[in-house]
Design a protein around this motif. Sequence first.
Motif, PDB file in Angstrom:
ATOM      1  N   ASP A 177      -2.031 -23.480  -4.038  1.00 33.07           N
ATOM      2  CA  ASP A 177      -2.829 -23.144  -4.647  1.00 33.07           C
ATOM      3  C   ASP A 177      -3.353 -23.522  -6.128  1.00 33.07           C
ATOM      4  O   ASP A 177      -4.453 -23.635  -6.604  1.00 33.07           O
ATOM      5  CB  ASP A 177      -2.176 -21.552  -5.183  1.00 33.07           C
ATOM      6  N   LEU A 178      -1.976 -24.213  -6.835  1.00 36.90           N
ATOM      7  CA  LEU A 178      -2.328 -25.079  -8.114  1.00 36.90           C
ATOM      8  C   LEU A 178      -3.493 -26.177  -7.711  1.00 36.90           C
ATOM      9  O   LEU A 178      -4.197 -26.500  -8.646  1.00 36.90           O
ATOM     10  CB  LEU A 178      -1.064 -25.435  -8.790  1.00 36.90           C
ATOM     11  N   GLN A 179      -3.032 -26.713  -6.817  1.00 36.29           N
ATOM     12  CA  GLN A 179      -3.742 -28.037  -6.424  1.00 36.29           C
ATOM     13  C   GLN A 179      -5.098 -27.751  -6.339  1.00 36.29           C
ATOM     14  O   GLN A 179      -6.257 -28.288  -6.870  1.00 36.29           O
ATOM     15  CB  GLN A 179      -3.311 -28.588  -5.006  1.00 36.29           C
ATOM     16  N   VAL A 180      -5.812 -26.685  -5.694  1.00 34.83           N
ATOM     17  CA  VAL A 180      -7.010 -26.066  -5.514  1.00 34.83           C
ATOM     18  C   VAL A 180      -7.645 -25.491  -6.826  1.00 34.83           C
ATOM     19  O   VAL A 180      -8.624 -25.958  -7.026  1.00 34.83           O
ATOM     20  CB  VAL A 180      -7.128 -24.999  -4.293  1.00 34.83           C
ATOM     21  N   ARG A 181      -6.805 -24.773  -7.563  1.00 32.81           N
ATOM     22  CA  ARG A 181      -7.487 -24.237  -8.597  1.00 32.81           C
ATOM     23  C   ARG A 181      -7.607 -25.094  -9.699  1.00 32.81           C
ATOM     24  O   ARG A 181      -8.511 -25.065 -10.478  1.00 32.81           O
ATOM     25  CB  ARG A 181      -6.405 -23.123  -9.147  1.00 32.81           C
ATOM     26  N   LEU A 182      -6.642 -26.189 -10.022  1.00 34.18           N
ATOM     27  CA  LEU A 182      -6.980 -27.228 -11.007  1.00 34.18           C
ATOM     28  C   LEU A 182      -7.378 -28.469 -10.547  1.00 34.18           C
ATOM     29  O   LEU A 182      -7.502 -29.211 -11.488  1.00 34.18           O
ATOM     30  CB  LEU A 182      -5.221 -27.419 -11.625  1.00 34.18           C
ATOM     31  N   GLY A 183      -7.762 -28.697  -9.271  1.00 29.67           N
ATOM     32  CA  GLY A 183      -8.378 -29.739  -8.780  1.00 29.67           C
ATOM     33  C   GLY A 183      -7.378 -31.174  -8.982  1.00 29.67           C
ATOM     34  O   GLY A 183      -8.047 -32.192  -9.080  1.00 29.67           O
ATOM     35  N   LEU A 184      -6.212 -30.888  -8.760  1.00 29.61           N
ATOM     36  CA  LEU A 184      -5.296 -31.982  -8.800  1.00 29.61           C
ATOM     37  C   LEU A 184      -5.505 -33.006  -7.800  1.00 29.61           C
ATOM     38  O   LEU A 184      -5.599 -32.554  -6.471  1.00 29.61           O
ATOM     39  CB  LEU A 184      -3.942 -31.453  -8.898  1.00 29.61           C
ATOM     40  N   ALA A 187       1.670 -22.384 -18.797  1.00 31.89           N
ATOM     41  CA  ALA A 187       1.953 -23.209 -17.802  1.00 31.89           C
ATOM     42  C   ALA A 187       3.211 -22.272 -17.043  1.00 31.89           C
ATOM     43  O   ALA A 187       3.313 -22.137 -15.724  1.00 31.89           O
ATOM     44  CB  ALA A 187       2.957 -24.545 -18.329  1.00 31.89           C
ATOM     45  N   LEU A 188       4.100 -21.657 -17.645  1.00 36.88           N
ATOM     46  CA  LEU A 188       4.960 -20.458 -17.115  1.00 36.88           C
ATOM     47  C   LEU A 188       3.995 -19.433 -16.385  1.00 36.88           C
ATOM     48  O   LEU A 188       4.277 -19.116 -15.094  1.00 36.88           O
ATOM     49  CB  LEU A 188       5.823 -19.924 -18.257  1.00 36.88           C
ATOM     50  N   ALA A 189       3.008 -18.972 -17.026  1.00 35.47           N
ATOM     51  CA  ALA A 189       2.080 -18.132 -16.137  1.00 35.47           C
ATOM     52  C   ALA A 189       1.721 -18.736 -15.012  1.00 35.47           C
ATOM     53  O   ALA A 189       1.645 -17.783 -13.908  1.00 35.47           O
ATOM     54  CB  ALA A 189       1.062 -17.614 -17.203  1.00 35.47           C
ATOM     55  N   ALA A 190       1.195 -19.974 -15.117  1.00 37.24           N
ATOM     56  CA  ALA A 190       0.533 -20.496 -13.746  1.00 37.24           C
ATOM     57  C   ALA A 190       1.777 -20.589 -12.426  1.00 37.24           C
ATOM     58  O   ALA A 190       1.200 -20.523 -11.488  1.00 37.24           O
ATOM     59  CB  ALA A 190       0.056 -22.042 -14.220  1.00 37.24           C
ATOM     60  N   VAL A 191       2.849 -20.754 -13.111  1.00 34.33           N
ATOM     61  CA  VAL A 191       3.884 -20.794 -11.914  1.00 34.33           C
ATOM     62  C   VAL A 191       4.576 -19.459 -11.823  1.00 34.33           C
ATOM     63  O   VAL A 191       5.594 -19.425 -11.064  1.00 34.33           O
ATOM     64  CB  VAL A 191       4.947 -21.810 -12.253  1.00 34.33           C
ATOM     65  N   GLU A 192       3.997 -18.429 -12.278  1.00 37.85           N
ATOM     66  CA  GLU A 192       4.522 -16.958 -12.046  1.00 37.85           C
ATOM     67  C   GLU A 192       5.977 -16.765 -12.426  1.00 37.85           C
ATOM     68  O   GLU A 192       6.722 -16.163 -11.759  1.00 37.85           O
ATOM     69  CB  GLU A 192       4.190 -16.502 -10.448  1.00 37.85           C
ATOM     70  N   LEU A 193       6.193 -17.070 -13.669  1.00 36.07           N
ATOM     71  CA  LEU A 193       7.197 -16.879 -14.357  1.00 36.07           C
ATOM     72  C   LEU A 193       6.997 -16.288 -15.573  1.00 36.07           C
ATOM     73  O   LEU A 193       6.026 -16.269 -16.310  1.00 36.07           O
ATOM     74  CB  LEU A 193       8.206 -18.112 -14.507  1.00 36.07           C
ATOM     75  N   PRO A 194       7.880 -15.275 -16.125  1.00 36.17           N
ATOM     76  CA  PRO A 194       7.683 -14.536 -17.260  1.00 36.17           C
ATOM     77  C   PRO A 194       7.723 -15.355 -18.408  1.00 36.17           C
ATOM     78  O   PRO A 194       8.234 -16.276 -18.490  1.00 36.17           O
ATOM     79  CB  PRO A 194       8.741 -13.363 -17.265  1.00 36.17           C
ATOM     80  N   VAL A 195       6.957 -14.711 -19.556  1.00 37.37           N
ATOM     81  CA  VAL A 195       6.859 -15.710 -20.918  1.00 37.37           C
ATOM     82  C   VAL A 195       8.209 -15.747 -21.601  1.00 37.37           C
ATOM     83  O   VAL A 195       8.560 -16.634 -22.265  1.00 37.37           O
ATOM     84  CB  VAL A 195       5.787 -14.941 -21.756  1.00 37.37           C
ATOM     85  N   ASP A 196       9.028 -14.887 -21.248  1.00 35.23           N
ATOM     86  CA  ASP A 196      10.420 -14.617 -21.923  1.00 35.23           C
ATOM     87  C   ASP A 196      11.370 -15.780 -21.417  1.00 35.23           C
ATOM     88  O   ASP A 196      12.298 -16.210 -22.078  1.00 35.23           O
ATOM     89  CB  ASP A 196      11.081 -13.346 -21.886  1.00 35.23           C
ATOM     90  N   ALA A 197      10.814 -16.325 -20.331  1.00 29.00           N
ATOM     91  CA  ALA A 197      11.707 -17.591 -19.710  1.00 29.00           C
ATOM     92  C   ALA A 197      11.789 -18.682 -20.920  1.00 29.00           C
ATOM     93  O   ALA A 197      12.621 -19.555 -20.909  1.00 29.00           O
ATOM     94  CB  ALA A 197      10.963 -18.064 -18.673  1.00 29.00           C
ATOM     95  N   TYR A 198      10.886 -18.620 -21.754  1.00 24.47           N
ATOM     96  CA  TYR A 198      10.892 -19.809 -22.671  1.00 24.47           C
ATOM     97  C   TYR A 198      11.728 -19.997 -23.558  1.00 24.47           C
ATOM     98  O   TYR A 198      12.192 -21.205 -23.771  1.00 24.47           O
ATOM     99  CB  TYR A 198       9.344 -19.369 -23.735  1.00 24.47           C
ATOM    100  N   ASP A 199      12.440 -18.995 -24.126  1.00 16.01           N
ATOM    101  CA  ASP A 199      13.877 -19.098 -24.809  1.00 16.01           C
ATOM    102  C   ASP A 199      15.046 -18.874 -24.060  1.00 16.01           C
ATOM    103  O   ASP A 199      16.154 -18.659 -24.609  1.00 16.01           O
ATOM    104  CB  ASP A 199      13.727 -17.929 -25.979  1.00 16.01           C
ATOM    105  N   ARG A 200      15.056 -19.065 -22.766  1.00 16.65           N
ATOM    106  CA  ARG A 200      16.410 -19.014 -21.940  1.00 16.65           C
ATOM    107  C   ARG A 200      16.671 -20.605 -21.533  1.00 16.65           C
ATOM    108  O   ARG A 200      15.987 -21.382 -21.872  1.00 16.65           O
ATOM    109  CB  ARG A 200      15.994 -18.270 -20.631  1.00 16.65           C
ATOM    110  N   TYR A 201      17.656 -20.623 -20.716  1.00 19.37           N
ATOM    111  CA  TYR A 201      18.361 -21.725 -20.186  1.00 19.37           C
ATOM    112  C   TYR A 201      18.264 -22.151 -18.925  1.00 19.37           C
ATOM    113  O   TYR A 201      18.294 -20.838 -17.972  1.00 19.37           O
ATOM    114  CB  TYR A 201      19.640 -22.041 -20.742  1.00 19.37           C
ATOM    115  N   ALA A 202      18.417 -23.300 -18.245  1.00 17.37           N
ATOM    116  CA  ALA A 202      18.228 -23.389 -16.933  1.00 17.37           C
ATOM    117  C   ALA A 202      19.152 -22.744 -16.066  1.00 17.37           C
ATOM    118  O   ALA A 202      18.882 -22.151 -15.141  1.00 17.37           O
ATOM    119  CB  ALA A 202      18.214 -24.917 -16.400  1.00 17.37           C
TER     120      ALA A 202
END
Length: 322
Positions: free
Chosen positions: A197-204, A135-150
């Motif tokens: 882009d997400l709406q089209v790609r994921l058919g949301l 999901a982070l990759a889908a919104v163009e954020l780095p994987v290391d965001a997983y262990d950080r805070y808002a």
Amino acid sequence: MDAPFLTVRNLTKHFAPTAFSRGPVVRALDDISFDIARGQVVGLVGESGSGKTTIGRSVLRLIEPTSGEIRFDGVDITKLSAGPLVRQRRKMQYIFQDPFASLSPRMTIGQILTEGLDIQGIGSRRERRAKAERALAAVELPVDAYDRYAHEFSGGQRQRIGIARALTLEPEFIVADEPVSALDVSIQAQIINLLRDLQVRLGLTMLFISHDLAVVEYICDTVIVLYLGRIMEVAPAAALYARPQHPYTRALLSAIPSLDPLARQGRQVLKGDIPSPANPPTGCVFRTRCPVALDACAGIVPPLRATTSDGHLKACIRDDIA
């Protein structure tokens, strides 16, 4: 023709006074009905206080409707008990307006993204982390965001995290509630392009709430115009912007900023503020600010009726302004 993916019929939401709040009943929504087809993006527009967010939250039963039917993929969610409703919400997610207030400062981004997966009992810890990282990759954020805070992220990045949170459960339907209104103008276009882009790609399928009609024109297939808890006009986006048929819609469209001096000269400025939903006008709720109101408008609640064969609907007794 396929059945609508989301069907809302006669949705009403009244907020009654409580032991802690005295006063009259607030009529937030009255008799709202609309359909959304699978894969469609429907825009919900209107001034602040028109009931847009109340519709969005009612559709997901984040607040309880007073009455009406909300049928999602054939299931009337107004009749679901707590357990089935939680399971149903796996398919339905919400993107909140404020990226600063909607993310807990005490949780890591990974905890925020996997919270819904935990509640739904989906996957092992490793599998949940993998879903969050995708999901982070889908919104163009780095994987290391997983262990950080808002607090370590900008406003635009926080809204990307909010979008990622909605995506982790792989929903079919999303309510996007003013998703760019709290962001700098320079960032808004990036988030809108990402959502498109997400709406089209994921058919949301998406209900997109906004007061910015320029944004709605860009991303939405159909537009619903709301005023004081009632629908004024519904039309395909291209038809609504080319041929608005309700005086309220015309006023909203004329308020879109333009560099054309002729467009500015033709601007329709609505007088006064939107009335209180605790004391709405009789008859047509827009009549007190309508530049073409008739005496008859005070005694008639105009039904939403078709004016063209392309699905253009308006709630107005006048035909001479079509």
